[in-house]
Design a protein around this motif. Structure first.
Motif, PDB file in Angstrom:
ATOM      1  N   GLU A  87     130.894  27.279  64.964  1.00 63.51           N
ATOM      2  CA  GLU A  87     132.277  26.955  64.646  1.00 63.51           C
ATOM      3  C   GLU A  87     132.480  26.845  63.138  1.00 63.51           C
ATOM      4  OE1 GLU A  87     133.142  23.394  66.844  1.00 63.51           O
ATOM      5  OE2 GLU A  87     133.195  24.457  68.771  1.00 63.51           O
ATOM      6  N   ALA A  88     131.518  26.250  62.435  1.00 58.58           N
ATOM      7  CA  ALA A  88     131.624  26.134  60.977  1.00 58.58           C
ATOM      8  C   ALA A  88     131.598  27.518  60.333  1.00 58.58           C
ATOM      9  CB  ALA A  88     130.493  25.271  60.427  1.00 58.58           C
ATOM     10  N   LYS A  89     130.732  28.365  60.828  1.00 59.00           N
ATOM     11  CA  LYS A  89     130.642  29.724  60.286  1.00 59.00           C
ATOM     12  C   LYS A  89     131.949  30.472  60.517  1.00 59.00           C
ATOM     13  CE  LYS A  89     127.636  33.782  60.423  1.00 59.00           C
ATOM     14  NZ  LYS A  89     126.454  34.384  61.043  1.00 59.00           N
ATOM     15  N   GLU A  90     132.517  30.318  61.716  1.00 60.39           N
ATOM     16  CA  GLU A  90     133.794  30.972  62.020  1.00 60.39           C
ATOM     17  C   GLU A  90     134.900  30.439  61.111  1.00 60.39           C
ATOM     18  OE1 GLU A  90     134.676  33.595  63.968  1.00 60.39           O
ATOM     19  OE2 GLU A  90     132.499  33.818  64.146  1.00 60.39           O
ATOM     20  N   ALA A  91     134.891  29.144  60.843  1.00 62.32           N
ATOM     21  CA  ALA A  91     135.912  28.559  59.965  1.00 62.32           C
ATOM     22  C   ALA A  91     135.817  29.153  58.572  1.00 62.32           C
ATOM     23  CB  ALA A  91     135.761  27.037  59.924  1.00 62.32           C
ATOM     24  N   PHE A  92     134.584  29.324  58.068  1.00 62.73           N
ATOM     25  CA  PHE A  92     134.405  29.950  56.750  1.00 62.73           C
ATOM     26  C   PHE A  92     134.915  31.389  56.771  1.00 62.73           C
ATOM     27  CE2 PHE A  92     131.006  26.737  55.735  1.00 62.73           C
ATOM     28  CZ  PHE A  92     131.631  26.237  54.609  1.00 62.73           C
ATOM     29  N   LYS A  93     134.606  32.122  57.842  1.00 66.38           N
ATOM     30  CA  LYS A  93     135.070  33.505  57.952  1.00 66.38           C
ATOM     31  C   LYS A  93     136.592  33.570  57.976  1.00 66.38           C
ATOM     32  CE  LYS A  93     131.158  35.676  60.338  1.00 66.38           C
ATOM     33  NZ  LYS A  93     130.741  36.323  61.590  1.00 66.38           N
ATOM     34  N   GLU A  94     137.199  32.666  58.760  1.00 64.55           N
ATOM     35  CA  GLU A  94     138.654  32.643  58.839  1.00 64.55           C
ATOM     36  C   GLU A  94     139.273  32.340  57.485  1.00 64.55           C
ATOM     37  OE1 GLU A  94     140.336  30.238  62.003  1.00 64.55           O
ATOM     38  OE2 GLU A  94     138.828  30.974  63.419  1.00 64.55           O
ATOM     39  N   ALA A  95     138.672  31.411  56.742  1.00 60.82           N
ATOM     40  CA  ALA A  95     139.194  31.087  55.416  1.00 60.82           C
ATOM     41  C   ALA A  95     139.106  32.303  54.501  1.00 60.82           C
ATOM     42  CB  ALA A  95     138.437  29.915  54.816  1.00 60.82           C
ATOM     43  N   ALA A  96     137.981  33.009  54.579  1.00 58.08           N
ATOM     44  CA  ALA A  96     137.823  34.209  53.747  1.00 58.08           C
ATOM     45  C   ALA A  96     138.824  35.282  54.159  1.00 58.08           C
ATOM     46  CB  ALA A  96     136.403  34.741  53.862  1.00 58.08           C
ATOM     47  N   ASN A  97     139.019  35.451  55.461  1.00 59.25           N
ATOM     48  CA  ASN A  97     139.994  36.436  55.941  1.00 59.25           C
ATOM     49  C   ASN A  97     141.414  36.061  55.523  1.00 59.25           C
ATOM     50  OD1 ASN A  97     138.074  38.061  57.133  1.00 59.25           O
ATOM     51  ND2 ASN A  97     138.255  37.092  59.140  1.00 59.25           N
ATOM     52  N   LYS A  98     141.757  34.778  55.636  1.00 64.21           N
ATOM     53  CA  LYS A  98     143.089  34.315  55.194  1.00 64.21           C
ATOM     54  C   LYS A  98     143.273  34.594  53.703  1.00 64.21           C
ATOM     55  CE  LYS A  98     145.006  32.182  58.761  1.00 64.21           C
ATOM     56  NZ  LYS A  98     146.156  32.705  59.415  1.00 64.21           N
ATOM     57  N   ALA A  99     142.249  34.302  52.928  1.00 63.30           N
ATOM     58  CA  ALA A  99     142.331  34.572  51.494  1.00 63.30           C
ATOM     59  C   ALA A  99     142.542  36.063  51.263  1.00 63.30           C
ATOM     60  CB  ALA A  99     141.070  34.089  50.788  1.00 63.30           C
ATOM     61  N   GLY A 100     141.845  36.876  52.039  1.00 62.46           N
ATOM     62  CA  GLY A 100     142.015  38.329  51.926  1.00 62.46           C
ATOM     63  C   GLY A 100     143.409  38.770  52.324  1.00 62.46           C
ATOM     64  N   GLU A 101     143.927  38.167  53.409  1.00 60.28           N
ATOM     65  CA  GLU A 101     145.281  38.503  53.854  1.00 60.28           C
ATOM     66  C   GLU A 101     146.301  38.126  52.786  1.00 60.28           C
ATOM     67  OE1 GLU A 101     146.005  36.655  57.651  1.00 60.28           O
ATOM     68  OE2 GLU A 101     144.252  37.651  58.547  1.00 60.28           O
ATOM     69  N   TYR A 102     146.140  36.940  52.211  1.00 63.52           N
ATOM     70  CA  TYR A 102     147.070  36.512  51.164  1.00 63.52           C
ATOM     71  C   TYR A 102     146.979  37.425  49.947  1.00 63.52           C
ATOM     72  CZ  TYR A 102     147.851  32.225  53.819  1.00 63.52           C
ATOM     73  OH  TYR A 102     148.187  31.309  54.802  1.00 63.52           O
ATOM     74  N   ALA A 103     145.771  37.814  49.623  1.00 65.44           N
ATOM     75  CA  ALA A 103     145.605  38.709  48.469  1.00 65.44           C
ATOM     76  C   ALA A 103     146.263  40.063  48.739  1.00 65.44           C
ATOM     77  CB  ALA A 103     144.128  38.892  48.157  1.00 65.44           C
TER      78      ALA A 103
END
Length: 180
Positions: A65-81
């Motif tokens: 779950e922690a790993k998925e949360a990090f991935k989601e944060a990175a993906n969100k950052a990518g989406e925002y970018a």
């Protein structure tokens, strides 16, 4: 005198039957206790193993779950970018070269963030924590397994001791009352 002898023989037979019944009851009670003790020890060992497996599963689940949360944060950052890059592209004709530079900077920030997240996940400290958690889980598993084995061994030893006591009691009563 013969009636007295008959009475004594009858009392001796009754006493012998009472002793035999007492020995039989003691044997049955001893076997029942041994069976219950062995079953309880096996159940305790199984429960300990189940608890360990459940804890290990939960730890693995939490790590995922922690790993998925990090991935989601990175993906969100990518989406925002990406959204920022698209907006900047819309105004590129008006802002020219400055807006293109800002888009590149946003993309670089996204990549830097993404790389930093990867570094955090692959960092030596994260690996140490994971190794310690795995080591702790393995030690706990071994300790619980040893405890379960010892409980089973103790139950078996108690059953053996009970059999010996039962045999000695039977021999004692047989010698005492002359039954072979």
């Amino acid at each position: 005198m013969s009636e007295e002898n008959n009475n004594l023989e009858d009392h001796a037979k009754d006493a012998n039957e009472n002793v035999e019944n007492t020995v039989n009851e003691a044997e049955e009670n001893a076997e029942e206790i041994a069976n219950e003790t062995t079953g309880d020890a096996e159940e305790a060992g199984k429960s300990a193993k189940d608890a360990f497996n459940e804890a290990a599963d939960k730890a693995t689940e939490m790590a995922g779950e922690a790993k998925e949360a990090f991935k989601e944060a990175a993906n969100k950052a990518g989406e925002y970018a990406k959204v920022a890059e698209e907006k900047i592209s819309e105004f590129a004709g008006e802002a020219g070269e400055k807006l293109a530079d800002l888009a590149d900077d946003a993309k670089d920030a996204y990549n830097d963030t993404k790389e930093k997240v990867k570094e955090v996940l692959a960092s030596e400290e994260a690996q140490k924590i994971k190794a310690k958690a795995n080591e702790f889980a393995e030690e706990t598993k071994e300790a619980l397994s040893e405890a379960a084995e010892k409980a089973v061994d103790l139950a078996e030893e108690a059953a053996e001791e009970l059999k010996e006591v039962k045999g000695k009691a039977r021999g004692f009563f047989q010698r005492l009352f002359g039954k072979k």
